[in-house]
Structures are given as C-alpha cells and as structure tokens.
Write a protein that holds these residues in place. Structure first.
Motif, PDB file in Angstrom:
ATOM      1  N   LYS A 191       0.825  -1.201   0.000  1.00  0.00           N
ATOM      2  CA  LYS A 191       0.000   0.000   0.000  1.00  0.00           C
ATOM      3  C   LYS A 191       0.864   1.258   0.000  1.00  0.00           C
ATOM      4  O   LYS A 191       1.832   1.361   0.751  1.00  0.00           O
ATOM      5  N   VAL A 192       0.461   2.186  -0.865  1.00  0.00           N
ATOM      6  CA  VAL A 192       1.171   3.459  -0.997  1.00  0.00           C
ATOM      7  C   VAL A 192       0.215   4.588  -0.633  1.00  0.00           C
ATOM      8  O   VAL A 192      -0.821   4.766  -1.283  1.00  0.00           O
ATOM      9  N   ALA A 193       0.550   5.333   0.413  1.00  0.00           N
ATOM     10  CA  ALA A 193      -0.233   6.525   0.743  1.00  0.00           C
ATOM     11  C   ALA A 193       0.140   7.630  -0.240  1.00  0.00           C
ATOM     12  O   ALA A 193       1.303   8.028  -0.322  1.00  0.00           O
ATOM     13  N   VAL A 194      -0.845   8.077  -1.009  1.00  0.00           N
ATOM     14  CA  VAL A 194      -0.629   9.190  -1.938  1.00  0.00           C
ATOM     15  C   VAL A 194      -1.065  10.453  -1.198  1.00  0.00           C
ATOM     16  O   VAL A 194      -2.258  10.739  -1.070  1.00  0.00           O
ATOM     17  N   VAL A 195      -0.084  11.187  -0.664  1.00  0.00           N
ATOM     18  CA  VAL A 195      -0.358  12.300   0.249  1.00  0.00           C
ATOM     19  C   VAL A 195      -0.318  13.624  -0.511  1.00  0.00           C
ATOM     20  O   VAL A 195       0.689  13.958  -1.141  1.00  0.00           O
ATOM     21  N   PHE A 196      -1.417  14.357  -0.450  1.00  0.00           N
ATOM     22  CA  PHE A 196      -1.491  15.642  -1.151  1.00  0.00           C
ATOM     23  C   PHE A 196      -2.029  16.714  -0.220  1.00  0.00           C
ATOM     24  O   PHE A 196      -2.807  16.445   0.700  1.00  0.00           O
ATOM     25  N   GLY A 197      -1.582  17.934  -0.456  1.00  0.00           N
ATOM     26  CA  GLY A 197      -2.061  19.072   0.313  1.00  0.00           C
ATOM     27  C   GLY A 197      -3.222  19.754  -0.381  1.00  0.00           C
ATOM     28  O   GLY A 197      -3.708  19.309  -1.428  1.00  0.00           O
ATOM     29  N   GLU A 198      -3.657  20.862   0.196  1.00  0.00           N
ATOM     30  CA  GLU A 198      -4.840  21.555  -0.317  1.00  0.00           C
ATOM     31  C   GLU A 198      -4.469  22.554  -1.408  1.00  0.00           C
ATOM     32  O   GLU A 198      -4.748  23.752  -1.310  1.00  0.00           O
ATOM     33  N   SER A 199      -3.832  22.045  -2.450  1.00  0.00           N
ATOM     34  CA  SER A 199      -3.540  22.873  -3.625  1.00  0.00           C
ATOM     35  C   SER A 199      -3.960  22.109  -4.865  1.00  0.00           C
ATOM     36  O   SER A 199      -3.950  20.872  -4.881  1.00  0.00           O
ATOM     37  N   ASP A 200      -4.325  22.853  -5.903  1.00  0.00           N
ATOM     38  CA  ASP A 200      -4.793  22.205  -7.123  1.00  0.00           C
ATOM     39  C   ASP A 200      -3.681  21.388  -7.768  1.00  0.00           C
ATOM     40  O   ASP A 200      -3.923  20.291  -8.283  1.00  0.00           O
ATOM     41  N   GLU A 201      -2.459  21.908  -7.723  1.00  0.00           N
ATOM     42  CA  GLU A 201      -1.331  21.207  -8.329  1.00  0.00           C
ATOM     43  C   GLU A 201      -1.112  19.850  -7.666  1.00  0.00           C
ATOM     44  O   GLU A 201      -0.933  18.828  -8.339  1.00  0.00           O
ATOM     45  N   GLN A 202      -1.134  19.820  -6.332  1.00  0.00           N
ATOM     46  CA  GLN A 202      -0.926  18.552  -5.629  1.00  0.00           C
ATOM     47  C   GLN A 202      -2.096  17.593  -5.839  1.00  0.00           C
ATOM     48  O   GLN A 202      -1.906  16.377  -5.943  1.00  0.00           O
ATOM     49  N   TYR A 203      -3.312  18.134  -5.908  1.00  0.00           N
ATOM     50  CA  TYR A 203      -4.483  17.281  -6.143  1.00  0.00           C
ATOM     51  C   TYR A 203      -4.395  16.616  -7.512  1.00  0.00           C
ATOM     52  O   TYR A 203      -4.669  15.413  -7.651  1.00  0.00           O
ATOM     53  N   LYS A 204      -3.980  17.372  -8.538  1.00  0.00           N
ATOM     54  CA  LYS A 204      -3.822  16.804  -9.881  1.00  0.00           C
ATOM     55  C   LYS A 204      -2.736  15.729  -9.882  1.00  0.00           C
ATOM     56  O   LYS A 204      -2.879  14.682 -10.531  1.00  0.00           O
ATOM     57  N   THR A 205      -1.646  15.980  -9.164  1.00  0.00           N
ATOM     58  CA  THR A 205      -0.584  14.974  -9.063  1.00  0.00           C
ATOM     59  C   THR A 205      -1.104  13.712  -8.394  1.00  0.00           C
ATOM     60  O   THR A 205      -0.815  12.588  -8.829  1.00  0.00           O
ATOM     61  N   ALA A 206      -1.901  13.891  -7.339  1.00  0.00           N
ATOM     62  CA  ALA A 206      -2.466  12.738  -6.626  1.00  0.00           C
ATOM     63  C   ALA A 206      -3.387  11.931  -7.538  1.00  0.00           C
ATOM     64  O   ALA A 206      -3.362  10.693  -7.524  1.00  0.00           O
ATOM     65  N   GLN A 207      -4.193  12.610  -8.340  1.00  0.00           N
ATOM     66  CA  GLN A 207      -5.080  11.902  -9.271  1.00  0.00           C
ATOM     67  C   GLN A 207      -4.264  11.053 -10.250  1.00  0.00           C
ATOM     68  O   GLN A 207      -4.602   9.900 -10.529  1.00  0.00           O
ATOM     69  N   LYS A 208      -3.190  11.627 -10.758  1.00  0.00           N
ATOM     70  CA  LYS A 208      -2.344  10.909 -11.712  1.00  0.00           C
ATOM     71  C   LYS A 208      -1.685   9.692 -11.062  1.00  0.00           C
ATOM     72  O   LYS A 208      -1.663   8.597 -11.635  1.00  0.00           O
ATOM     73  N   LYS A 209      -1.159   9.866  -9.855  1.00  0.00           N
ATOM     74  CA  LYS A 209      -0.487   8.753  -9.175  1.00  0.00           C
ATOM     75  C   LYS A 209      -1.485   7.682  -8.752  1.00  0.00           C
ATOM     76  O   LYS A 209      -1.163   6.489  -8.740  1.00  0.00           O
ATOM     77  N   MET A 210      -2.694   8.088  -8.413  1.00  0.00           N
ATOM     78  CA  MET A 210      -3.737   7.108  -8.091  1.00  0.00           C
ATOM     79  C   MET A 210      -3.964   6.173  -9.273  1.00  0.00           C
ATOM     80  O   MET A 210      -4.067   4.948  -9.117  1.00  0.00           O
ATOM     81  N   GLY A 211      -4.038   6.752 -10.468  1.00  0.00           N
ATOM     82  CA  GLY A 211      -4.222   5.936 -11.661  1.00  0.00           C
ATOM     83  C   GLY A 211      -3.045   5.018 -11.910  1.00  0.00           C
ATOM     84  O   GLY A 211      -3.214   3.843 -12.263  1.00  0.00           O
ATOM     85  N   GLU A 212      -1.854   5.545 -11.722  1.00  0.00           N
ATOM     86  CA  GLU A 212      -0.637   4.762 -11.970  1.00  0.00           C
ATOM     87  C   GLU A 212      -0.542   3.571 -11.018  1.00  0.00           C
ATOM     88  O   GLU A 212      -0.274   2.437 -11.441  1.00  0.00           O
ATOM     89  N   TYR A 213      -0.776   3.806  -9.729  1.00  0.00           N
ATOM     90  CA  TYR A 213      -0.650   2.725  -8.752  1.00  0.00           C
ATOM     91  C   TYR A 213      -1.819   1.741  -8.831  1.00  0.00           C
ATOM     92  O   TYR A 213      -1.658   0.550  -8.538  1.00  0.00           O
ATOM     93  N   SER A 214      -3.001   2.215  -9.221  1.00  0.00           N
ATOM     94  CA  SER A 214      -4.157   1.317  -9.322  1.00  0.00           C
ATOM     95  C   SER A 214      -3.939   0.231 -10.363  1.00  0.00           C
ATOM     96  O   SER A 214      -4.403  -0.901 -10.208  1.00  0.00           O
TER      97      SER A 214
END
Length: 589
Positions: free
Chosen positions: A472-495
């Motif tokens: 399990k990989v915690a994809v940790v993002f802060g409250e910024s649009d840039e980090q949220y977009k990065t988290a969405q991308k990494k979620m897809g990659e790890y899924s």
C-alpha cells in the motif's frame, strides 16, 4: 496468477471523433490492470489500416503529431487521407515509422479480447464489431444491434419515445430537399411546428460534433447552422479576396481540425481535393471568376435533424450491468454553468462547464430519471455500458437523447466519475468493461465454449487479484490544485500496478491527515474536492450503492465511503510507502 489476457486496444478510426478516441486509447493503455492484462495498442488510421504502434506514440498531443509524419506536409498538419492515393511502398514506409500493420486475419494470433474505444461512423456503429465477430474476437460494449441503434439519432428518438412515452418534437430533411427548398418558408414552418429556438444536429455524429442551436430569428443563422451539420461551407469572393495568404492558410487549418472544420477530402464543383494546399489553390482560381463556391466534405451527412430546444437541467448518466445482465443506472451527472450548449469545446476544451453528482433535484425526480434510463437501456439492445444524456424540465418531465454506447474514456470522463461513486477506480472500471463484455458476447450464441472458458479464466484472475494483498502506498497531497492533480495521476498509476495499491490521503492545512474515499479523487479541482468532503452522502447515491454492491465487491472488494482521520502512527501501520505529492518523492517506511 494465470497467463495474462491479451487485450488489443483499438483507437483512432475514420470518424471525426478520432482524437477523442486517441485520448481514450491512452487512458486504457495506462490504466488497464497490468496484473490481469497485456495491453496491445492497435491504432486504426483514417484509411482503415490496423497498426500495432509503438506505445510511446500514445503520448503525443494529437494523431497528426506522429502520423502520417511528425513533419509538416506542404506547411500543414494533416491526416493521412490528405496525402491522396498512396502506393504500397509509400504506405509501408509511413506505417513502418510508427509500428507494424496487422491484418484482421492476424487478430486471433495476437489478442484474446478487443477493447474498442472508437467513436462515430465506421467505429461505433457495428462496423468494427461485425468484423471482430467474423474473426471470433470478443469486444467491448454492446453488440451489433445496440451499436447500430446507438449511432442513429432519429431512430433513437423514435424508439425512446415508444419505450418511455416521452414527447419531443423533431423532423428531418435531406440534402436534396434543402437544395431546392424555399429556405425562408422552411424556417418559418419549422418555428411554427418545432418551436423556437431549435437545435440542428448531424444524425450520425458524437461528441457534440455537428450540433448547432438557432437562437436568432435570422435566415442567415439558420442557413449557417444547417450547412454546418451537412458539413459544408460557402466561400465568398468578396471575403476571400480581402484575406492575406496567412489568413487563408489559417482558414484551411481550421477546416482540417475535425472539432471545428469539415475535414478533408472535400468536393468543389465536382472535384475531390484531399489536401488543404490544393483547396487554397482551387479557391483562388474559382473565386477569381465566381462570386461564391460551396465546399462539401467527402463524408458529409445525407440529412439533418431538427429538434425542439429543451429548457431544463441537462444531465448525463451511465448504465452498467450486474453479472446476470440486470441493469444498474449510475448516479446522473448534471452539467451546468455559463454555456450555450454542451458541445465539443465545452466537453473537452473548456473550464466553464461544471458538473455535479447527482442532479440537483428531488428524490422523486431522480427516480424518474433512472426509470426512463433503465427502460431505454433494456429495450434498445444496449449492454455492458451506455451513457445516456437528457434533460429534466421545470415541470419534472424527463427527456432522453443521444445514447452513447462507447462513452469517452479520458480519466476525467463522466463515466469514470460515476463508476467512482460506486467505489471503482478507472482500472477497476476497465476490468468491469472487459469482463462484462465477454459475458454479453456469450449471449450472442457464437463461440460460446471459447468465450465461457475465457470468462472463467478471467473471473478466477479477478478474484485472486482482489483478494491478494498488495503493497500500500499513501498518496499524500495538500490543499492545492497542483498537488491534487498529481495525486489523481499517481492514483491511476498505482491502481493499474501489479505490485502497489494506492491509498489517497489529504494533508489538511489544520495539520490533520485524512484517508479519502475513491470517489472524491475524481473531482474537477481542489475547490470541488473541498466542497465535496463536507457534504453527507446523498440518499439517492446510498440507494445506488446498495443496488451495485455486487459489482463493487467483485471488482474493488470493498468501498470505504467515509473520510477517516489518520494519526501518523495509524498511517504507518496502514501503508508500506508514502508518495509525497508536493515533492513527488516515494518514501519506503
């Protein structure tokens, strides 16, 4: 785990929606479950050749950036049909640069399943589906009947009206009728019979290509809208002569863009022209002596459809199936904002369009929407997945239109947002599409033993996949649009990874960390995400979750619908890795 199932990902095609298909091909290639499937990218060019392309070419901006060539052709970016007649040697050289040509007779040797993400005529209408059936390859989406109905808007209107009882005014007329009509009288007659404003549609296009709303009582605007949907454009000498060479070239480039132009080849005065440069030369010559000339697409529609303009809340909703074929309607998405119509640009190129799930209306109206959707899905020959659009009027009538049997499949597409509401990631949704498609092909009575064996094999692999623990990989993002977009991308990659399982975690400004439900990772931006986390689960979505629980369990195992606060120690006990979106680094604990 057993040998992976080989999946040919078909994208591109000959229709005007080929660029949307190209995006979908990239999504499928990136997000398909690499533990279950071996993806094989099959690019279908606009001449109908099947090409097993080099995967890195999926990351270009556009098809025209790699095929037929990265270089400009006579100063223009063109599709291969603009090169005119090619001999075998020329064609071989172009294809060899991007991959290798595959003949349909080769399909059974290189793939077990065809994931067809091609839209529009010659792709979504049963053409490719029939070819695949001939060669015994199970494919994604509805069968031949559902595909044929799904591409024919006037037929859809008639059948939906019979099934749901909805009343929506519409008429059609042919190109021949348009050519000889008294257009002023026709305009007046349409206003009297259909109402005003009204919508003009090309009957066999998708992605809102070939759609125009006539809002002014102007014969000129009416004529322009109809010509747009016939895919023809008239050039006037008075306007052409005022243009610089640069302006003329820009106009030719716009004509080449399939989201705003009529495309090539075109016909001018009975002459077929394939290249923008040839059309420029022809217009210079013709408009030297003539006051105007009409240019018609070689793939023009033969008739157009006029529909009444519906005032109401616009929505789009996917329908899927349980294992046994029973239909489940997903939460409907409302499309709203300052838009004239939900057209190609507002769908794919605009930030003005906003979306919310579900439609902002009463529970009774939401049930009405689902009732109409399910009647339509079950009666019109649809299966696996279909996205159906519609309106909810101020007097609570549901008016459906434009069933889409192969929905757009970029990661931000509506169908994936709705699948996320029942707990499925893009990867798990793709697995559902493949598995349920095999089940539906068995119902056709063709190759049933072969397809049952494939289904049993895949079911066993899915069960093992869901029940086998991953890192399990915690994809940790802060409250910024840039980090949220990065988290969405990494979620897809790890899924899609055989090894890792993503766990989305928001590091809030208050210093707390929160484990985030998967559906909240499909919002448009951090602002939408922030608004969503404070809302309780809508009762209508709770109902859908109950109906879809067997689908969720089969493909996702479980779905934590509530946000959960995590301490640092709890996080360390939950995951083996942390991906920090602010620094884009992976840390092993």
């Amino acid at each position: 785990m057993a040998n992976k199932i080989r999946v040919g990902i078909f994208f591109g095609g000959q229709a005007r929606e080929r660029e949307i298909s190209y995006l979908g091909g990239k999504t499928a290639f990136e997000h398909i479950d690499k533990a279950l499937f071996e993806p094989i990218p099959i690019f279908v060019d606009s001449l109908g050749h099947f090409i097993q392309i080099n995967p890195e070419l999926l990351y270009e901006e556009s098809i025209r950036d790699f095929f037929p060539s990265k270089n400009l052709n006579r100063g223009f970016r063109v599709y291969i049909e603009s090169l005119g007649e090619l001999n075998e040697t020329q064609l071989y050289k172009l294809i060899y640069k991007v991959g290798k040509q595959v003949q349909p007779t080769d399909f059974p040797q290189i793939m077990d399943f065809a994931f067809t993400i091609m839209h529009g005529p010659q792709a979504e209408d049963g053409s490719v589906q029939g070819l695949l059936e001939w060669y015994g390859i199970p494919y994604m989406g509805p069968g031949l009947m559902g595909s044929a109905v799904g591409i024919d808007k006037p037929m859809q209107n008639k059948l939906i009206s019979l099934v749901t009882g909805q009343k929506k005014k519409s008429v059609t007329f042919t190109r021949e009728e348009w050519a000889v009509a008294d257009r002023s009288k026709q305009f007046t007659d349409l206003i009297n019979s259909i109402g005003f404003p009204f919508v003009v549609k090309a009957p066999h296009q998708g992605s809102s290509i070939g759609v125009a709303i006539v809002r002014k009582r102007s014969l000129e605007e009416f004529t322009r809208a109809v010509n747009q949907c016939f895919f023809e454009v008239t050039f006037k000498k008075s306007e052409w002569e005022k243009m610089t060479e640069r302006q003329k070239r820009h106009m030719m480039e716009k004509m080449s863009n399939l989201d705003e132009g009529i495309g090539f080849p075109v016909m001018v005065n009975g002459k077929i022209l394939a290249h923008p440069a040839d059309l420029m030369e022809e217009l210079d010559a013709v408009l030297f002596t003539s006051d105007s000339v009409t240019v018609v697409s070689a793939h023009a529609e033969d008739y157009v459809m006029i529909e009444e303009f519906v005032v109401g809340q616009e929505f789009s909703c996917g329908v899927i199936q349980q294992d046994d074929g029973k239909a489940i309607a997903l939460p409907p998405t409302e499309i709203y904002g300052e838009i004239q119509t939900f057209d190609f640009k507002s769908k794919y190129k605009s930030n003005v369009t906003k979306k919310r799930i579900p439609v902002d209306t009463s529970l009774e109206n939401l049930h009405k929407i689902h009732e109409s959707l399910l009647k339509t899905f079950n009666t019109l020959g649809f299966c696996v997945v279909t996205r159906i659009d519609g309106f909810l009027t101020p007097d609570s009538r549901v008016l459906l239109h434009d069933p889409n049997t192969i929905p757009g499949m970029s990661p931000s597409s509506l169908i994936f947002k709705q699948m996320a509401e029942i707990g499925l990631t893009v990867t798990q949704s793709i697995t559902y599409f493949i598995r349920q498609s095999i089940r539906e092909r068995i119902r056709s009575g063709k190759n049933t033993v072969q397809f049952r064996q494939l289904l049993e094999r895949l079911d066993s692999m899915i069960e093992e996949r869901v029940n086998t623990p991953r890192k399990k990989v915690a994809v940790v993002f802060g409250e910024s649009d840039e980090q949220y977009k990065t988290a969405q991308k990494k979620m897809g990659e790890y899924s899609s990874s055989p090894i890792y399982e993503p766990v989305p975690v928001c590091a809030a400004r208050n210093g707390q960390m929160y484990k985030i439900p998967v559906n909240l990772m499909f919002k448009a931006d951090i602002q939408d995400f922030g608004q969503a986390i404070g809302k309780p689960k809508h009762p209508f979505i709770i109902e859908i979750l109950e109906k879809a629980k067997s689908v969720t369990k089969k493909y996702a195992g479980s779905f934590d619908t509530q946000m959960k606060k995590l301490s640092e120690s709890e996080l360390a006990e939950t995951v083996q890795f942390i991906f920090q979106c602010d620094s884009e680094t992976l840390i092993e604990l």
